[in-house]
Structure formats: structure tokens, C-alpha cells
Enzyme design. Sequence first.
Site, mmCIF file in Angstrom:
data_model
loop_
_atom_site.group_PDB
_atom_site.id
_atom_site.type_symbol
_atom_site.label_atom_id
_atom_site.label_comp_id
_atom_site.label_asym_id
_atom_site.label_seq_id
_atom_site.Cartn_x
_atom_site.Cartn_y
_atom_site.Cartn_z
ATOM 1 N N TYR A 191 0.843 -1.205 0.000
ATOM 2 C CA TYR A 191 0.000 0.000 0.000
ATOM 3 C C TYR A 191 0.880 1.258 0.000
ATOM 4 C CZ TYR A 191 -3.680 3.208 1.702
ATOM 5 O OH TYR A 191 -4.577 4.246 1.851
ATOM 6 N N GLN B 189 0.132 4.038 20.823
ATOM 7 C CA GLN B 189 0.345 4.606 19.491
ATOM 8 C C GLN B 189 -0.763 5.629 19.206
ATOM 9 O OE1 GLN B 189 -0.881 1.598 20.132
ATOM 10 N NE2 GLN B 189 -1.838 0.586 18.392
HETATM 11 P P1 NAD Z 1 -12.791 2.097 0.616
HETATM 12 O O1 NAD Z 1 -12.177 0.745 0.655
HETATM 13 O O2 NAD Z 1 -14.129 2.279 1.232
HETATM 14 O O3 NAD Z 1 -12.880 2.634 -0.876
HETATM 15 C C1 NAD Z 1 -12.048 2.191 -1.924
HETATM 16 C C2 NAD Z 1 -12.934 1.864 -3.109
HETATM 17 O O4 NAD Z 1 -12.099 1.468 -4.212
HETATM 18 C C3 NAD Z 1 -13.882 0.694 -2.827
HETATM 19 O O5 NAD Z 1 -15.179 1.016 -3.270
HETATM 20 C C4 NAD Z 1 -13.276 -0.461 -3.640
HETATM 21 O O6 NAD Z 1 -14.241 -1.402 -4.034
HETATM 22 C C5 NAD Z 1 -12.661 0.296 -4.797
HETATM 23 N N1 NAD Z 1 -11.567 -0.440 -5.462
HETATM 24 C C6 NAD Z 1 -10.540 -1.109 -4.882
HETATM 25 N N2 NAD Z 1 -9.757 -1.645 -5.822
HETATM 26 C C7 NAD Z 1 -10.296 -1.299 -7.030
HETATM 27 C C8 NAD Z 1 -9.938 -1.574 -8.379
HETATM 28 N N3 NAD Z 1 -8.864 -2.312 -8.678
HETATM 29 N N4 NAD Z 1 -10.712 -1.067 -9.358
HETATM 30 C C9 NAD Z 1 -11.831 -0.337 -9.076
HETATM 31 N N5 NAD Z 1 -12.213 -0.058 -7.810
HETATM 32 C C10 NAD Z 1 -11.446 -0.532 -6.798
HETATM 33 O O7 NAD Z 1 -11.741 3.080 1.287
HETATM 34 P P2 NAD Z 1 -11.808 4.658 1.555
HETATM 35 O O8 NAD Z 1 -11.454 4.867 2.977
HETATM 36 O O9 NAD Z 1 -13.041 5.253 1.016
HETATM 37 O O10 NAD Z 1 -10.547 5.142 0.699
HETATM 38 C C11 NAD Z 1 -10.690 5.814 -0.541
HETATM 39 C C12 NAD Z 1 -9.315 6.290 -1.006
HETATM 40 O O11 NAD Z 1 -8.758 7.205 -0.054
HETATM 41 C C13 NAD Z 1 -8.296 5.159 -1.185
HETATM 42 O O12 NAD Z 1 -7.516 5.413 -2.329
HETATM 43 C C14 NAD Z 1 -7.438 5.269 0.053
HETATM 44 O O13 NAD Z 1 -6.134 4.811 -0.162
HETATM 45 C C15 NAD Z 1 -7.480 6.767 0.340
HETATM 46 N N6 NAD Z 1 -7.238 7.038 1.770
HETATM 47 C C16 NAD Z 1 -8.211 6.821 2.698
HETATM 48 C C17 NAD Z 1 -7.934 7.041 4.038
HETATM 49 C C18 NAD Z 1 -8.974 6.853 5.122
HETATM 50 O O14 NAD Z 1 -8.647 6.996 6.294
HETATM 51 N N7 NAD Z 1 -10.221 6.560 4.821
HETATM 52 C C19 NAD Z 1 -6.663 7.478 4.434
HETATM 53 C C20 NAD Z 1 -5.695 7.647 3.456
HETATM 54 C C21 NAD Z 1 -5.993 7.445 2.119
HETATM 55 N N1 UDP Z 2 -5.925 -0.897 16.046
HETATM 56 C C1 UDP Z 2 -6.283 -1.410 17.282
HETATM 57 N N2 UDP Z 2 -7.328 -2.268 17.349
HETATM 58 C C2 UDP Z 2 -8.055 -2.630 16.263
HETATM 59 C C3 UDP Z 2 -7.704 -2.101 14.996
HETATM 60 C C4 UDP Z 2 -6.624 -1.242 14.919
HETATM 61 O O1 UDP Z 2 -5.653 -1.101 18.305
HETATM 62 O O2 UDP Z 2 -8.999 -3.414 16.427
HETATM 63 C C5 UDP Z 2 -4.783 0.043 15.978
HETATM 64 C C6 UDP Z 2 -3.751 -0.286 14.914
HETATM 65 O O3 UDP Z 2 -2.776 -1.179 15.436
HETATM 66 C C7 UDP Z 2 -3.175 1.079 14.614
HETATM 67 C C8 UDP Z 2 -4.371 2.025 14.812
HETATM 68 O O4 UDP Z 2 -5.312 1.305 15.592
HETATM 69 O O5 UDP Z 2 -2.181 1.414 15.550
HETATM 70 C C9 UDP Z 2 -5.034 2.466 13.524
HETATM 71 O O6 UDP Z 2 -5.310 1.311 12.761
HETATM 72 P P1 UDP Z 2 -6.113 1.355 11.395
HETATM 73 O O7 UDP Z 2 -6.088 -0.035 10.854
HETATM 74 O O8 UDP Z 2 -7.425 1.993 11.609
HETATM 75 O O9 UDP Z 2 -5.300 2.350 10.463
HETATM 76 P P2 UDP Z 2 -3.749 2.625 10.151
HETATM 77 O O10 UDP Z 2 -2.883 1.735 10.996
HETATM 78 O O11 UDP Z 2 -3.624 2.324 8.703
HETATM 79 O O12 UDP Z 2 -3.578 4.047 10.494
#
Ligand code: NAD
Ligand code: UDP
Length: 324
Positions: free
Chosen positions: A147, A211
Site C-alpha cells: 500500500y 500509538q
Molecule cells: P474504501 O475501501 O471504502 O474505498 C475504496 C474503493 O475502491 C472501494 O469502493 C473499492 O471497491 C474500490 N476499489 C478497490 N480496488 C479497485 C480496483 N482495482 N478497481 C476499481 N475499484 C477498486 O476506502 P476509503 O477509505 O473510502 O478510501 C478511498 C481512497 O482514499 C483510497 O484510495 C485510500 O487509499 C485513500 N485514503 C483513505 C484514508 C482513510 O482513512 N479513509 C486514508 C488515506 C488514504
Molecule cells: N488498532 C487497534 N485495534 C483494532 C484495529 C486497529 O488497536 O482493532 C490500531 C492499529 O494497530 C493502529 C491504529 O489502531 O495502531 C489504527 O489502525 P487502522 O487499521 O485503523 O489504520 P492505520 O494503521 O492504517 O492508520
Amino acid sequence: MSRIKRILVTGGAGFLGSHLCERLVEQEHDVICLDNFFTSQKTNVEHLLAKPNFELVRHDITQPIFLEVDEIYNLACPAAPGHYQYNPIKTMKTSVLGAIHVLGLAKRCRARVLQASTSEVYGDPELHPQPESYRGAVNPVGPRACYDEGKRAAETLFVDYHRHNGVDVRIVRIFNTYGPRMHPFDGRVVSNFIRQALRGEDITIFGDGSQTRSFCYRDDLVEGIIRMMNGSDNFLGPVNLGNPGEFTIRELADLVLELTNTKSKLVERPLPPDDPTRRQPDITLAKKNLDWEPKVPLREGLVKTIEWFQSIRWEDFRAPTPNY
Ligand code: NAD
Ligand code: UDP
């Protein structure tokens, strides 16, 4: 009123994508939502299907697509660790091939294209809070690399298509965002804690819970993304979008316990490898260039998210992977 645009949202049926589509449809744009439904379901956009300015396309962004559009928001990518680690090679393909395909489309159509990048490009950061100038500390061979490195490679492709082909690009680095329509079985911390609390299950704290993360409510985040797309011609980013309010995971658990009034107990589970120890956005650049900052405090956003989780039927949600 602004000009009506043809806008493609990849990953448009997901948690953030579906809200973005909703906002763009309200603004009367012609919206094409593209998704392969790996981590989402049609119900997220069901309410938009009957709108004349909304169209849903099932497509995998690792394959090219031929459309006519003015703007592209590239959100297609699994975002929760359990989802993106399920098939890491596919995750990398989605980021890299997906970026190449939307950039090629943008080049042909002369469209502006925005990349949803992530705070994960900073890895387990040595600098705190993280400004955009920080280059990050990512383990290229760890379980999060598919990722993190995929998103880093996508940023490289975006800036190179801009520098070499003149494509009009934008990059936002999104920090942990939560809210209604998160997949209840995505394994992310907010959805896990709320689901566990509402079902009276143990609340799983990974490690000792010291964390930190900084949690942004989805409405604030979507507003930031739209401002970046519509921002000035010479501000390409990358720009951090997130809420600078920093909380330990244990503080988050305590807040969820309080707000759900549950009998659930906190239990510790092993910390996953490479789990970042601290994360907080420096949003100076977004404030200055986009006049943007989050408005919704964690407590208020959690109340709304909990209400949404209380309204859903668990059985309506298919767990995309066994890792929840
Ligand atoms: P999400 O998983 O709900 O949305 C991602 C969407 O992309 C889903 O609908 C999934 O079906 C679709 N998808 C995955 N692979 C695909 C493919 N190969 N072709 C077409 N569609 C595909 O997650 P989200 O939280 O809504 O995230 C949306 C975007 O924002 C992502 O790119 C993610 O990396 C980015 N992002 C989100 C967060 C967060 O905290 N939510 C943080 C950082 C970045
Ligand atoms: N985490 C946790 N319990 C859970 C799921 C996640 O303590 O059931 C912790 C995880 O180890 C991380 C933080 O929560 O430190 C955020 O995790 P998340 O998967 O939401 O996002 P990311 O690590 O990608 O920021």
C-alpha cells in the site's frame, strides 16, 4: 453557479468515494462512479442511482478505460490494512496501473486528475507532526509496503505525467478518516471499536494502545478534496488533509466506551508489524492554500458514526476478506 463538469470518481462506491459522488451530484455535475466493489457495495450509492446526472460503472481500474471526462478523482484502492494486505500484489497493481490508466485518460481528455494519496507515504515517521516536505520512513519489504510503496509510486507517476506530459494533476495525502458508511468489517480501528462496543464484544487494542492517530471526520475530508480539485492552477500538492487532533488508541477506545455505554472490556492484542507509532498532520499548507481546516471534533464525529452503525443490519455487509 459554476460550470457543469463530467467527473469520474474511481472507487466511487467506497466510504469516501460515495460521499464525494453525493456532493458532486448535488452540485449538478455529471458524475461517473467507477468501482469493482472489492471493499464496497452498491448500497453505498443506491440513493444516487435514479439521478439523471449519476452513472455507475463496474470496472477494475487495473484495466484501461475509455471515457470522456473533464475531471477525475482517483480513489480506487483498498484502504484498510486487512483489505490491502489480503492480496498485496493486486493492491500494488491497483495503485500503479490504476494511476497509469487515469493519467492516460486525463492526458487524452485534457482533464484535471486528483490522486487520493495517504499519510502512509510517511511510514513510521521520525518527524512529528508530518509536513509534506518530510520524505518518510517506509519499510519497502514490510506487510504495509504494498500500500505505502504503491501510493508512493503513484505520486511519482502523477508528478512525472505533469512534468513530462503537462497533465493537470493534484495530490492529496489523506490522514485517518472515519464516519458513516465505513465498512463495518474493514478492521480499521474506528469501525472495529464501534462494532465491538455495539455488539458487546471485547474491544481489541493492538499493543499497549499508546500509538497515536489523528482522526478526521469524512465531511471535513471530502470538503478538502473538492477544494483541492478546484484550487488555484499552480498548487498541485502534495497537500496533507487530516485533523491535527492527535489521540492515543487507548483514548479512542475510552471515548467509544463512554459514547456507546457498553459493557465491553478492553483487551490487548499483539501489535501488527510496522504499525506506525505516531501520526499527526501538519496542515499549514492546506490552511494557507485551500483556506481549509477540519471543523468536526472527534467526539461529535464519533456520535454521528455510532448512530449510523446503530442503523445498519450487519448481515447486509459482506466482509471482503477474512481478516476482520
Ligand atoms: P474504501 O475501501 O471504502 O474505498 C475504496 C474503493 O475502491 C472501494 O469502493 C473499492 O471497491 C474500490 N476499489 C478497490 N480496488 C479497485 C480496483 N482495482 N478497481 C476499481 N475499484 C477498486 O476506502 P476509503 O477509505 O473510502 O478510501 C478511498 C481512497 O482514499 C483510497 O484510495 C485510500 O487509499 C485513500 N485514503 C483513505 C484514508 C482513510 O482513512 N479513509 C486514508 C488515506 C488514504
Ligand atoms: N488498532 C487497534 N485495534 C483494532 C484495529 C486497529 O488497536 O482493532 C490500531 C492499529 O494497530 C493502529 C491504529 O489502531 O495502531 C489504527 O489502525 P487502522 O487499521 O485503523 O489504520 P492505520 O494503521 O492504517 O492508520
